[in-house]
Design a protein around this motif. Structure first.
Motif, PDB file in Angstrom:
ATOM      1  N   SER A 141       0.859  -1.186   0.000  1.00 23.53           N
ATOM      2  CA  SER A 141       0.000   0.000   0.000  1.00 23.53           C
ATOM      3  C   SER A 141       0.893   1.233   0.000  1.00 23.53           C
ATOM      4  O   SER A 141       1.997   1.206   0.559  1.00 23.53           O
ATOM      5  CB  SER A 141      -0.933   0.024   1.215  1.00 23.53           C
ATOM      6  N   LYS A 142       0.414   2.263  -0.678  1.00 16.80           N
ATOM      7  CA  LYS A 142       1.148   3.519  -0.678  1.00 16.80           C
ATOM      8  C   LYS A 142       0.223   4.632  -1.142  1.00 16.80           C
ATOM      9  O   LYS A 142      -0.874   4.379  -1.641  1.00 16.80           O
ATOM     10  CB  LYS A 142       2.415   3.437  -1.516  1.00 16.80           C
ATOM     11  N   ARG A 143       0.714   5.840  -0.977  1.00 24.22           N
ATOM     12  CA  ARG A 143      -0.073   6.990  -1.402  1.00 24.22           C
ATOM     13  C   ARG A 143       0.010   7.141  -2.911  1.00 24.22           C
ATOM     14  O   ARG A 143       1.046   6.890  -3.522  1.00 24.22           O
ATOM     15  CB  ARG A 143       0.436   8.267  -0.727  1.00 24.22           C
ATOM     16  N   ILE A 144      -1.080   7.555  -3.489  1.00 25.37           N
ATOM     17  CA  ILE A 144      -1.161   7.768  -4.933  1.00 25.37           C
ATOM     18  C   ILE A 144      -0.155   8.832  -5.380  1.00 25.37           C
ATOM     19  O   ILE A 144       0.285   8.845  -6.518  1.00 25.37           O
ATOM     20  CB  ILE A 144      -2.600   8.146  -5.358  1.00 25.37           C
ATOM     21  N   TYR A 145       0.239   9.700  -4.463  1.00 24.23           N
ATOM     22  CA  TYR A 145       1.170  10.785  -4.773  1.00 24.23           C
ATOM     23  C   TYR A 145       2.625  10.321  -4.805  1.00 24.23           C
ATOM     24  O   TYR A 145       3.499  11.054  -5.264  1.00 24.23           O
ATOM     25  CB  TYR A 145       0.999  11.931  -3.772  1.00 24.23           C
ATOM     26  N   ASP A 146       2.896   9.104  -4.322  1.00 22.93           N
ATOM     27  CA  ASP A 146       4.247   8.553  -4.376  1.00 22.93           C
ATOM     28  C   ASP A 146       4.563   8.133  -5.813  1.00 22.93           C
ATOM     29  O   ASP A 146       3.664   7.810  -6.585  1.00 22.93           O
ATOM     30  CB  ASP A 146       4.375   7.350  -3.442  1.00 22.93           C
ATOM     31  N   ALA A 147       5.820   8.096  -6.128  1.00 23.65           N
ATOM     32  CA  ALA A 147       6.246   7.748  -7.489  1.00 23.65           C
ATOM     33  C   ALA A 147       5.846   6.328  -7.858  1.00 23.65           C
ATOM     34  O   ALA A 147       5.836   5.426  -7.016  1.00 23.65           O
ATOM     35  CB  ALA A 147       7.760   7.892  -7.603  1.00 23.65           C
ATOM     36  N   VAL A 148       5.526   6.143  -9.125  1.00 20.47           N
ATOM     37  CA  VAL A 148       5.242   4.817  -9.662  1.00 20.47           C
ATOM     38  C   VAL A 148       6.544   4.022  -9.649  1.00 20.47           C
ATOM     39  O   VAL A 148       7.607   4.538  -9.971  1.00 20.47           O
ATOM     40  CB  VAL A 148       4.690   4.927 -11.102  1.00 20.47           C
ATOM     41  N   SER A 149       6.437   2.754  -9.267  1.00 21.36           N
ATOM     42  CA  SER A 149       7.615   1.898  -9.194  1.00 21.36           C
ATOM     43  C   SER A 149       7.350   0.606  -9.961  1.00 21.36           C
ATOM     44  O   SER A 149       6.211   0.129 -10.022  1.00 21.36           O
ATOM     45  CB  SER A 149       7.916   1.575  -7.723  1.00 21.36           C
TER      46      SER A 149
END
Length: 117
Positions: free
Chosen positions: A5-13
């Motif tokens: 899970s992560k924030r949508i604002y974090d970079a795509v990985s």
């Protein structure tokens, strides 16, 4: 079964695998073409009524929110099964705009999808 899970604002990985937005509302400031979303199953998100009720007093309503959200999730077993099937194909990442990563619906959803033995 690997679920992140992560924030949508974090970079795509590259390690995200399938990117699944689990917010009922589209996140502010994110263009749909930039989000790289593979799936947006709104029925696994808290209902508008529950979401609004919880956000009126997040701190004192957390325990009750979890109970109510689990009841809502118990009514969308087909969608939950589809998410579980996706994990058999590789990792998935549940995306949210929520700032509080400890007390939000994603932590409940993660627990439902991947219960501890």
């Amino acid at each position: 079964m690997t679920i992140y899970s992560k924030r949508i604002y974090d970079a795509v990985s590259e390690t995200d695998g399938k990117r699944i937005l689990v917010d009922r509302l589209w996140p502010r400031g994110i263009k749909k073409e930039d989000a790289k979303i593979d799936l947006w199953p709104k029925d696994v998100t808290p209902s508008n009524q529950l979401r609004k009720w919880y956000h009126e007093d997040i701190e004192s309503r957390w325990d009750e929110f979890q109970k109510r959200y689990r009841v809502e999730l118990s009514q969308v077993t087909v969608s939950l099964d589809e998410l579980r099937k996706l994990t058999a194909q590789g990792p998935i990442t549940l995306l949210t705009a929520a700032k509080n990563q400890g007390r939000n619906h994603v932590s409940v959803l993660l627990d439902v999808l991947n219960p501890k033995a």
